[in-house]
Design a protein around this motif. Structure first.
Motif, PDB file in Angstrom:
ATOM      1  N   LEU A 124       0.824  -1.215   0.000  1.00 38.53           N
ATOM      2  CA  LEU A 124       0.000   0.000   0.000  1.00 38.53           C
ATOM      3  C   LEU A 124       0.856   1.263   0.000  1.00 38.53           C
ATOM      4  O   LEU A 124       0.573   2.219  -0.727  1.00 38.53           O
ATOM      5  N   VAL A 125       1.920   1.246   0.808  1.00 40.03           N
ATOM      6  CA  VAL A 125       2.783   2.435   0.881  1.00 40.03           C
ATOM      7  C   VAL A 125       3.397   2.715  -0.496  1.00 40.03           C
ATOM      8  O   VAL A 125       3.449   3.867  -0.940  1.00 40.03           O
ATOM      9  N   ASP A 126       3.820   1.657  -1.184  1.00 35.23           N
ATOM     10  CA  ASP A 126       4.422   1.840  -2.520  1.00 35.23           C
ATOM     11  C   ASP A 126       3.401   2.327  -3.545  1.00 35.23           C
ATOM     12  O   ASP A 126       3.742   3.076  -4.449  1.00 35.23           O
ATOM     13  N   GLY A 127       2.159   1.890  -3.396  1.00 33.16           N
ATOM     14  CA  GLY A 127       1.190   2.149  -4.457  1.00 33.16           C
ATOM     15  C   GLY A 127       0.297   3.360  -4.251  1.00 33.16           C
ATOM     16  O   GLY A 127      -0.423   3.752  -5.176  1.00 33.16           O
ATOM     17  N   LEU A 128       0.307   3.946  -3.055  1.00 36.06           N
ATOM     18  CA  LEU A 128      -0.620   5.053  -2.772  1.00 36.06           C
ATOM     19  C   LEU A 128       0.141   6.360  -2.554  1.00 36.06           C
ATOM     20  O   LEU A 128       1.324   6.357  -2.229  1.00 36.06           O
ATOM     21  N   ASN A 129      -0.581   7.469  -2.704  1.00 38.15           N
ATOM     22  CA  ASN A 129       0.030   8.780  -2.442  1.00 38.15           C
ATOM     23  C   ASN A 129      -0.435   9.368  -1.120  1.00 38.15           C
ATOM     24  O   ASN A 129      -0.248  10.552  -0.868  1.00 38.15           O
ATOM     25  N   ILE A 130      -1.127   8.572  -0.310  1.00 42.13           N
ATOM     26  CA  ILE A 130      -1.645   9.061   0.971  1.00 42.13           C
ATOM     27  C   ILE A 130      -1.121   8.169   2.092  1.00 42.13           C
ATOM     28  O   ILE A 130      -0.677   7.045   1.834  1.00 42.13           O
ATOM     29  N   PRO A 131      -1.167   8.659   3.352  1.00 46.35           N
ATOM     30  CA  PRO A 131      -0.658   7.852   4.467  1.00 46.35           C
ATOM     31  C   PRO A 131      -1.422   6.531   4.625  1.00 46.35           C
ATOM     32  O   PRO A 131      -2.587   6.429   4.259  1.00 46.35           O
ATOM     33  N   VAL A 132      -0.737   5.545   5.180  1.00 47.19           N
ATOM     34  CA  VAL A 132      -1.305   4.209   5.374  1.00 47.19           C
ATOM     35  C   VAL A 132      -1.285   3.890   6.867  1.00 47.19           C
ATOM     36  O   VAL A 132      -0.343   4.260   7.579  1.00 47.19           O
ATOM     37  N   GLY A 133      -2.325   3.220   7.327  1.00 46.51           N
ATOM     38  CA  GLY A 133      -2.413   2.883   8.749  1.00 46.51           C
ATOM     39  C   GLY A 133      -2.775   1.433   8.986  1.00 46.51           C
ATOM     40  O   GLY A 133      -3.206   0.719   8.080  1.00 46.51           O
ATOM     41  N   PHE A 134      -2.589   1.011  10.255  1.00 44.59           N
ATOM     42  CA  PHE A 134      -2.881  -0.378  10.635  1.00 44.59           C
ATOM     43  C   PHE A 134      -3.673  -0.414  11.935  1.00 44.59           C
ATOM     44  O   PHE A 134      -3.373   0.302  12.884  1.00 44.59           O
ATOM     45  N   HIS A 135      -4.689  -1.277  11.950  1.00 40.87           N
ATOM     46  CA  HIS A 135      -5.545  -1.465  13.123  1.00 40.87           C
ATOM     47  C   HIS A 135      -5.486  -2.934  13.502  1.00 40.87           C
ATOM     48  O   HIS A 135      -5.948  -3.796  12.747  1.00 40.87           O
ATOM     49  N   GLY A 136      -4.858  -3.241  14.646  1.00 43.99           N
ATOM     50  CA  GLY A 136      -4.640  -4.637  15.012  1.00 43.99           C
ATOM     51  C   GLY A 136      -5.639  -5.169  16.025  1.00 43.99           C
ATOM     52  O   GLY A 136      -6.289  -4.406  16.745  1.00 43.99           O
ATOM     53  N   HIS A 137      -5.758  -6.491  16.042  1.00 43.14           N
ATOM     54  CA  HIS A 137      -6.444  -7.187  17.138  1.00 43.14           C
ATOM     55  C   HIS A 137      -5.500  -8.257  17.657  1.00 43.14           C
ATOM     56  O   HIS A 137      -4.615  -8.726  16.940  1.00 43.14           O
ATOM     57  N   ASN A 138      -5.715  -8.642  18.917  1.00 47.93           N
ATOM     58  CA  ASN A 138      -4.679  -9.418  19.604  1.00 47.93           C
ATOM     59  C   ASN A 138      -5.006 -10.890  19.785  1.00 47.93           C
ATOM     60  O   ASN A 138      -4.451 -11.536  20.667  1.00 47.93           O
ATOM     61  N   ASN A 139      -5.848 -11.449  18.940  1.00 40.84           N
ATOM     62  CA  ASN A 139      -6.289 -12.831  19.148  1.00 40.84           C
ATOM     63  C   ASN A 139      -5.145 -13.821  19.264  1.00 40.84           C
ATOM     64  O   ASN A 139      -5.210 -14.772  20.021  1.00 40.84           O
ATOM     65  N   LEU A 140      -4.106 -13.632  18.464  1.00 37.00           N
ATOM     66  CA  LEU A 140      -2.988 -14.577  18.490  1.00 37.00           C
ATOM     67  C   LEU A 140      -1.749 -13.951  19.137  1.00 37.00           C
ATOM     68  O   LEU A 140      -0.626 -14.394  18.913  1.00 37.00           O
ATOM     69  N   GLY A 141      -1.987 -12.877  19.920  1.00 41.64           N
ATOM     70  CA  GLY A 141      -0.886 -12.259  20.649  1.00 41.64           C
ATOM     71  C   GLY A 141       0.070 -11.471  19.768  1.00 41.64           C
ATOM     72  O   GLY A 141       1.211 -11.218  20.146  1.00 41.64           O
ATOM     73  N   MET A 142      -0.373 -11.072  18.592  1.00 43.41           N
ATOM     74  CA  MET A 142       0.520 -10.447  17.609  1.00 43.41           C
ATOM     75  C   MET A 142       0.297  -8.945  17.446  1.00 43.41           C
ATOM     76  O   MET A 142       0.949  -8.318  16.608  1.00 43.41           O
ATOM     77  N   ALA A 143      -0.637  -8.364  18.187  1.00 43.04           N
ATOM     78  CA  ALA A 143      -1.035  -6.991  17.876  1.00 43.04           C
ATOM     79  C   ALA A 143       0.125  -5.996  17.942  1.00 43.04           C
ATOM     80  O   ALA A 143       0.280  -5.150  17.066  1.00 43.04           O
TER      81      ALA A 143
END
Lengths: 297, 340
Positions: B184-203
């Motif tokens: 997404l960062v390579d292909g877009l001209n706008i900021p990119v974000g991430f919203h995590g959930h912790n089901n597998l302890g990976m958030a």
């Protein structure tokens, strides 16, 4: 004349709804599709119509304006916004219009509930509400026959992403508003809410609608028999209509779930949303065709 | 150069999932004040599924959207007021007009990962009103990086000023996040974000990977208060980012204070990685289903884990809560056949 005795119908809008409708009309003994008009000869729907040997045009509504005698009845399968303009033109031309968009200019129609009323009093614009409305409102209406004081009715439909074309997607707000208004109209509930979920899963999911009714002291046996009777009426014109969770009490609400399997005409079976609104529209058009309502036209 | 990260905090929105949308007036006020004091840049509020979503399908909210917005607005000064909306639940007329009048600053318009075109009119409306609009792609693990990019580009073309991908089921492993965010960062001209959930302890590690891959907006909630196993835990995120030299502008001591306040406010319990939420993560099913699945399992005497795996097989998405009862009924019927 091969056309004698058959109602001449035109379809404007060559998307999923329009194309599926065309295939269904080809089977009708009472109707013949004399025009299939879209905007682009290269669209999948146009190509299909051409293969079926139907007269096609890429001029949309203008094709009817240029040759008004081409049809008696028009199915508008474009968008809510476009229908406003189309109705102004078609009304002047004296055409019967079955509106497949959620524009709600005409009378709300659920064949299982008010088919006869829609043919009375010179009504020329029949609005088919929405696919979710066609599947949920009959159930809401059946429940309302038992309880005339429903506090709240909510209907949630999930449909396969692939069955929702660009106009449907663009008209989500109109879908919600029109479904809610019609739900109110046919159930007299104090509050109504409609929700539409587009499910991207592949393989695609079947269309499913859940009806939640908030009722003080529900009479479940009476609701059950009213709902079963209504389901039978629906099955008469929508063969894939199926009750999968019969009215069930959960907490302070009665929950009912419907699944609609399509006939697999244009899109595969999962697209029950196309079938239910198209079967309803065809049921109305056949009534018009067989009741000589257009004989003066 | 230090990386500047914009933290968006949906504690008072995603957290509503954890309490069946029953967050109280007092909780809204207390947490808005605590977040404001800590310098949290965006505080997102509302029903768990956003404005207009309070319903029997996904749960009725104890407060109206109007009450939530006016309460929150009154208690946020420097922190921006954010909301989440999903077309199909919300409409422009019913919900967005009101939210603009109520003084919302940031509008996050969400769709399922492959359905970006349903957000066209809503994003356009918000931008025309001169407000900030972010596009959000939910359940992003259900599609490929290439399609996520395609859908993000649609949102960008409608006027979205950033794209956030959600790991709604808590199903990602760190390398999944790296692959998607960098695409997404390579292909877009706008900021990119991430919203995590912790089901597998990976958030947390997923959020760190997102930043390393070029994301500049990260969501986190206090105590992880959110759907299912909860979100990326905000106070941990702030501490970890500080150690890694990522600048968030959030005061560490004050966000730790906010965590203490939250522990008292958000009773009965903040979410944790429960056995059932692990199954939800493995099945790739929306974390917010855990409460209704638990209820259906009790009502129909079936194993909630079986419900989750079956929902996963059917590719259930948020908003299909009605499917839970269908699945529970079918499992119960199967069980009774086996027993007889």
């Amino acid at each position: 004349m091969t056309l004698r005795g058959k109602l001449k119908v035109a379809i404007i809008g060559s998307g999923n709804i329009g194309t599926d409708l065309l295939i269904k009309i080809m089977r009708s003994e009472h109707m013949i599709c004399t025009l299939f008009a879209g905007r682009n000869f290269n669209s999948a729907g146009m190509k299909r119509a051409n293969l079926l040997g139907v007269t096609i045009s890429d001029r949309g509504i203008e094709a009817i304006v240029n040759d008004p005698a081409i049809c008696d009845l028009v199915f508008d399968c474009t968008s809510a916004h476009a229908h406003i303009e189309h109705w102004a033109i078609l009304e002047k031309l004296g055409k019967y219009v079955i509106d497949m968009t959620p524009a709600k200019l005409g009378v709300f129609c659920i064949p299982a509930i008010n088919a006869a009323e829609c043919l009375n009093g010179g009504i020329r614009n029949i609005n088919m509400i929405t696919c979710g409305g066609q599947s949920s409102i009959p159930i809401a209406n059946a429940i309302a026959q038992v309880h005339n004081n429903i506090e709240y009715i909510e209907v949630a439909s999930s449909i396969a992403s692939r069955s929702a074309g660009p106009a449907t997607r663009h008209n989500l707000d109109e879908y919600i508003e029109t479904t809610q208004d019609a739900l109110q109209n046919f159930s007299n509930a104090r509050r109504t809410k409609a929700i539409l979920i587009l499910n991207p899963a592949n393989p695609p999911i079947d269309m499913q609608t859940t009806i939640y009714a908030k009722i003080a002291n529900p009479d479940l046996p009476a609701i059950h028999s009213a709902v079963m009777a209504m389901v039978e009426k629906l099955k008469a014109y929508v063969p894939g209509y199926k009750l999968i969770v019969p009215p069930t009490i959960e907490g302070d609400k009665v929950i009912t779930t419907i699944k609609v399997l399509g006939a697999g005409d244009y899109l595969p079976q999962y697209a029950g949303n196309l079938d239910i609104i198209n079967c309803a529209a065809i049921a109305m058009a056949e009534l018009i065709a067989t009741s000589n309502l257009t004989s003066e036209a | 150069m230090t990386k500047k990260i914009l933290i968006s905090d949906p504690t008072l929105r995603d957290g509503n999932h954890a309490v069946r949308h029953q967050l109280s007036r007092e909780s809204f006020i207390a947490y808005c004040r605590a977040a404001e004091a800590a310098g949290v840049p965006i505080v997102e509020v509302g029903h768990g599924n956003g404005l207009g979503a309070s319903s029997m399908l996904v749960g009725e909210c104890s407060l109206t959207d109007d009450e939530i917005l006016s309460l929150s607005r009154a208690n946020l000064i420097n922190s921006k007021l954010g909301i989440h909306v999903i077309p199909g639940f919300c409409t422009i007329k019913n919900d967005l007009v009101k939210a603009i009048e109520a003084g919302v600053d940031v509008f996050r318009v969400a769709s399922h990962c492959t359905e970006a075109d349903i957000t066209d009119r809503h994003i356009g409306y918000i931008r025309q009103a001169g407000k900030q609009a972010f596009g959000v792609l939910m359940m992003s693990h259900m599609t490929s990086p290439a399609i996520l990019l395609e859908e993000s580009k649609k949102m960008e073309s409608y006027g979205a000023e950033a794209i956030i991908i959600m790991d709604s089921a808590g199903a990602y492993f760190p390398e999944d996040v790296t692959e998607r965010i960098s695409t997404l960062v390579d292909g877009l001209n706008i900021p990119v974000g991430f919203h995590g959930h912790n089901n597998l302890g990976m958030a947390i590690i997923n959020s760190v990977n997102a930043v390393n891959a070029g994301a500049t907006i990260i969501d986190g909630t206090i105590r992880g208060f959110g759907a299912g196993a909860g979100n990326t835990q905000l106070e941990v995120l702030v501490a970890v980012f500080e150690r890694l030299g990522f600048e968030t502008g959030i005061n560490l001591y004050k966000i730790l204070d906010a965590a203490d306040i939250a522990e008292k406010e958000f009773n009965p319990v903040a979410p944790h990685v429960s056995p059932l939420s692990i199954v939800s993560g493995l099945a790739g099913v929306f974390s917010g289903f855990s409460k209704p699945v638990g209820r259906a399992a009790q009502d129909y005497h079936v194993d909630p884990r079986d419900i989750f795996f079956e929902l996963g097989k059917r590719n259930a998405v948020a908003g299909q809560e009605s499917l839970i009862i269908e699945v529970a009924r079918e499992l119960a019927a199967l069980n009774s056949v086996k027993d007889s």
